[in-house]
Each structure stands twice: as structure tokens, then as C-alpha cells.
Design a protein around this motif. Structure first.
Motif, PDB file in Angstrom:
ATOM      1  N   UNK A   1     -19.051  -0.786   5.383  1.00 20.65           N
ATOM      2  CA  UNK A   1     -18.526  -1.832   4.504  1.00 20.65           C
ATOM      3  C   UNK A   1     -18.314  -1.240   3.118  1.00 20.65           C
ATOM      4  N   UNK A   2     -17.067  -1.307   2.651  1.00 20.54           N
ATOM      5  CA  UNK A   2     -16.699  -0.726   1.366  1.00 20.54           C
ATOM      6  C   UNK A   2     -16.262   0.711   1.514  1.00 20.54           C
ATOM      7  N   UNK A   3     -15.198   0.931   2.270  1.00 19.91           N
ATOM      8  CA  UNK A   3     -14.805   2.298   2.645  1.00 19.91           C
ATOM      9  C   UNK A   3     -14.047   3.036   1.565  1.00 19.91           C
ATOM     10  N   UNK A   4     -13.447   2.317   0.601  1.00 23.84           N
ATOM     11  CA  UNK A   4     -12.610   2.999  -0.374  1.00 23.84           C
ATOM     12  C   UNK A   4     -11.517   3.790   0.313  1.00 23.84           C
ATOM     13  N   UNK A   5     -11.299   5.007  -0.152  1.00 23.34           N
ATOM     14  CA  UNK A   5     -10.244   5.854   0.415  1.00 23.34           C
ATOM     15  C   UNK A   5     -10.673   6.546   1.708  1.00 23.34           C
ATOM     16  N   UNK A   6     -11.901   6.285   2.158  1.00 23.31           N
ATOM     17  CA  UNK A   6     -12.323   6.811   3.450  1.00 23.31           C
ATOM     18  C   UNK A   6     -13.106   8.101   3.404  1.00 23.31           C
TER      19      UNK A   6
ATOM     20  N   UNK B   1     -12.885  -2.787   3.924  1.00 27.57           N
ATOM     21  CA  UNK B   1     -12.835  -2.807   2.468  1.00 27.57           C
ATOM     22  C   UNK B   1     -12.161  -4.102   2.044  1.00 27.57           C
ATOM     23  N   UNK B   2     -12.615  -4.654   0.918  1.00 24.65           N
ATOM     24  CA  UNK B   2     -12.048  -5.905   0.425  1.00 24.65           C
ATOM     25  C   UNK B   2     -10.702  -5.676  -0.257  1.00 24.65           C
ATOM     26  N   UNK B   3     -10.446  -4.453  -0.680  1.00 22.98           N
ATOM     27  CA  UNK B   3      -9.208  -4.139  -1.397  1.00 22.98           C
ATOM     28  C   UNK B   3      -8.203  -3.462  -0.471  1.00 22.98           C
ATOM     29  N   UNK B   4      -7.003  -3.230  -0.998  1.00 28.13           N
ATOM     30  CA  UNK B   4      -6.010  -2.526  -0.192  1.00 28.13           C
ATOM     31  C   UNK B   4      -6.233  -1.016  -0.184  1.00 28.13           C
ATOM     32  N   UNK B   5      -7.444  -0.590  -0.577  1.00 29.02           N
ATOM     33  CA  UNK B   5      -7.842   0.805  -0.370  1.00 29.02           C
ATOM     34  C   UNK B   5      -7.832   1.169   1.105  1.00 29.02           C
ATOM     35  N   UNK B   6      -7.823   0.167   1.987  1.00 31.31           N
ATOM     36  CA  UNK B   6      -7.711   0.459   3.426  1.00 31.31           C
ATOM     37  C   UNK B   6      -6.471   1.297   3.719  1.00 31.31           C
ATOM     38  N   UNK B   7      -5.445   1.160   2.882  1.00 30.93           N
ATOM     39  CA  UNK B   7      -4.228   1.942   3.103  1.00 30.93           C
ATOM     40  C   UNK B   7      -4.465   3.416   2.815  1.00 30.93           C
TER      41      UNK B   7
ATOM     42  N   UNK C   1      -6.446   4.729   5.773  1.00 29.60           N
ATOM     43  CA  UNK C   1      -5.569   4.972   6.918  1.00 29.60           C
ATOM     44  C   UNK C   1      -4.748   6.249   6.721  1.00 29.60           C
ATOM     45  N   UNK C   2      -4.298   6.475   5.505  1.00 29.00           N
ATOM     46  CA  UNK C   2      -3.556   7.697   5.195  1.00 29.00           C
ATOM     47  C   UNK C   2      -4.406   8.937   5.467  1.00 29.00           C
ATOM     48  N   UNK C   3      -5.688   8.864   5.129  1.00 26.46           N
ATOM     49  CA  UNK C   3      -6.565  10.021   5.280  1.00 26.46           C
ATOM     50  C   UNK C   3      -7.127  10.183   6.683  1.00 26.46           C
TER      51      UNK C   3
END
Length: 320
Positions: A92-97, A115-121, A124-126
Motif C-alpha cells: 500500500x503506497x507504491x509510488x513509482x514502484x 497507490x492513492x495517486x496516479x503514481x500507479x502509472x 506500471x511504466x517501471x
């Protein structure tokens, strides 16, 4: 065994369809840019979405070639890599991964990362090429999973930035099945002087700035701030003076011997992380250990863990 997905707002099971998730009441949550979206981007973590998409690679070991995330993760959790094979882990709270990458590259576990923010993107990129990664944009208070399913739960670098620290701890523990381990770290209250720090003086103003304006102010001043911080450290005054400089704690949070450009990028990132979040709620280690026990954990341990010239306040326990 796969994890049962659940609508956190009505507790109905969620099923996957081509472009998202749906329940029996036809509520729909879209799948977009690698993640299932249970919430929108417009929430108190907007600054983190900006931060982690801008610095998407800075803390990813396999990209930066600096072993900071792996060292921290295994120091804090003390988990055995082989024992995680086929286990279901909740992050929970992954940030940029940064820690997602460690789980995926060093273990054979299935990772459900939120993650609560669009840091999930950025995550996913990483890490999106690994089919053991399952990404969700969701609140720690409305997680899209039925309770008591996960073999391991961890939350690193996050809890101090949530609006209700105790409720956040409770939400994490609810996701762990009996016998599962939960590990968290957080900003610690070390004494009355903890909040006698420049960030608590500036934050009422800096968190109201636009993300772009705050970033530009930090980036344009970071070089002289690094030099000044390092000067006071060299002459033995760092512990007294550097807490009043508007820059992250270089000596306490970053590895030594980094090339300057890498040090500079991490300083900009961590300084932005100091001044931008909506919430910054440090806690006593004893308080968090008491909350663990209150919400059904046993064999609870809390203390400071040291790694690579850094330290973290950590609490961990086993679900009854």
C-alpha cells in the motif's frame, strides 16, 4: 490462490471485464494505463502523483544502479526471498514502484500494489511487464479486496502522509489473514525537538504552492543547499544546524558516495517530498506498536532499523 476483489463501497464481489471491474449492481471501475481505478486523481495525494511521475526512475534500483531500495526493503521486513514463492503480498503506497520492483525481481510472489495517486502509472511504466503485478489506484481506507486474504502486507514511506494514521494501521491489518505478517515504517517522534524542524515551519505555506512552482524553487536552490549542508556536516555542526536548512536529511536518508548528479536528483526529490504533502504526521514508535496490538496483532516488535548509513522507525507483527 487468487485474491477476491471487492467493491469497497458496497462489499460486493468484483469481476474483471475487458476494460475494468464490475459488480452485480453494475458499478464499474475502469482499467487505465496499467491500473484499475477505484478512485479519481483528485485527492490529497495529487502531489505524490506529480512527484512520482516526474521522478519515476530515481529510486528504481535496476535503473539507477544504486542498491538503495533492495537494502531498505529487506532490512526492514527481514523476509526470506524463497519463503515468499507463490505468496500473495499487498503493498500500500507504491509510488513509482521502487519496492514493487524488489518484490518482482527478487521473489516469485504475487504482488497486489496500491497507490492513492496516479503514481500507479509510473509503477506500471517501471514494472508493468511482469504478470505477477496487479495495480490498483485506491484509498488505504477503501481497498478493493475482501478482508483477511494476504500472506504479507507492507507499507513503507507512506503512513505519515495519511490523514488518520491509526485508521490506516487498522486498514492494513484487516487485509492480513491469520498468521500473516504486517510491516510498516513511518516518521518517528524522537522527542520534543522532532517538530523543531524547518519543514514544519515552511509546510503551511509550501504545501499550498502549485507543484510546478515548488519544484522550480527547490531545483533552483538545491546546489547551494547541498554545499551548505555538507559544509556543516564536515565541521561537526550538522546535527545542530542542518535541520534548519530547507533541504532533506542527506546524511540520514541517502547512501554515501553517490555521484553528484544522482545525489542532486535525490535531494530535489526528497526535498519536494518534505514540503509538498498535504499531511505529515510523525508518531511515537510505542503508539504504533499499541495500535498493532489493539487491532489484533501478536508478536509485535517496534524499533529503529539501521541500513546503509540510514535508519527507519519500523513496527511489525503477526495477525492472530
Amino acid at each position: 490462490m487468487s485474491i477476491q476483489l471487492q467493491n469497497p463501497y458496497n462489499q460486493k464481489p468484483l469481476s474483471k471485464i475487458d476494460n475494468g471491474l464490475t459488480d452485480a449492481a453494475d458499478n464499474f471501475f475502469p482499467y487505465k494505463n496499467g491500473a484499475y481505478r477505484i478512485v479519481s486523481n483528485d485527492n490529497y495525494t495529487e502531489s505524490f502523483g506529480y512527484q512520482w511521475n516526474k521522478f519515476s526512475e530515481a529510486q528504481i534500483d535496476k535503473i539507477s544502479n544504486v542498491d538503495i531500495s533492495r537494502t531498505r526493503f529487506f532490512a526492514e521486513t527481514n523476509w526470506d526471498k524463497e519463503e515468499l514463492d507463490s505468496k500473495n503480498i499487498l503493498e500500500v503506497g507504491s509510488g513509482a514502484g521502487r519496492f514493487s520492483q524488489i518484490i518482482l525481481d527478487y521473489t516469485k510472489a504475487n504482488l497486489y500494489s496500491v497507490d492513492f495517486s496516479n503514481a500507479v502509472e509510473a509503477n506500471y511504466k517501471n514494472n508493468g511487464t511482469n504478470n505477477r503485478l496487479h495495480l490498483f489506484q485506491a484509498s488505504i481506507y477503501e481497498l478493493p479486496f475482501a478482508k483477511a486474504q494476504f500472506d504479507k502486507v507492507f507499507c513503507i514511506g507512506v503512513l505519515q502522509h495519511t490523514p488518520d494514521f491509526e485508521r490506516s494501521v487498522q486498514s492494513l491489518i484487516e487485509m492480513a489473514k491469520p498468521g500473516a505478517e504486517v510491516v510498516v515504517d513511518f516518521y518517528a517522534i524522537n522527542g520534543w525537538w522532532t517538530k523543531l524542524h524547518i519543514k514544519y515551519l515552511f509546510r503551511p505555506f509550501t504545501k499550498k504552492l502549485s507543484h510546478e512552482k515548488l519544484y522550480k524553487k527547490i531545483d533552483s536552490n538545491i546546489d547551494w543547499l547541498i554545499r551548505t549542508y555538507q559544509f556543516f556536516s564536515r565541521v561537526g555542526l550538522g546535527a545542530l544546524v542542518n535541520r534548519f536548512l530547507p533541504i532533506c536529511d542527506i546524511d540520514g536518508t541517502l547512501p554515501k558516495g553517490l555521484p553528484y548528479e544522482q545525489l542532486r536528483e535525490l535531494c530535489v526529490l526528497d526535498t519536494f517530498d518534505m514540503f509538498s504533502p498535504e499531511y505529515d504526521n510523525p508518531q511515537k514508535i510505542s503508539t504504533v506498536t499499541d495500535w498493532f496490538k489493539k487491532y489484533g496483532m501478536e508478536s509485535v516488535w517496534g524499533g529503529k532499523i539501521y541500513y546503509d548509513n540510514c535508519w527507519a522507525a519500523v513496527v511489525k507483527g503477526i495477525k492472530k
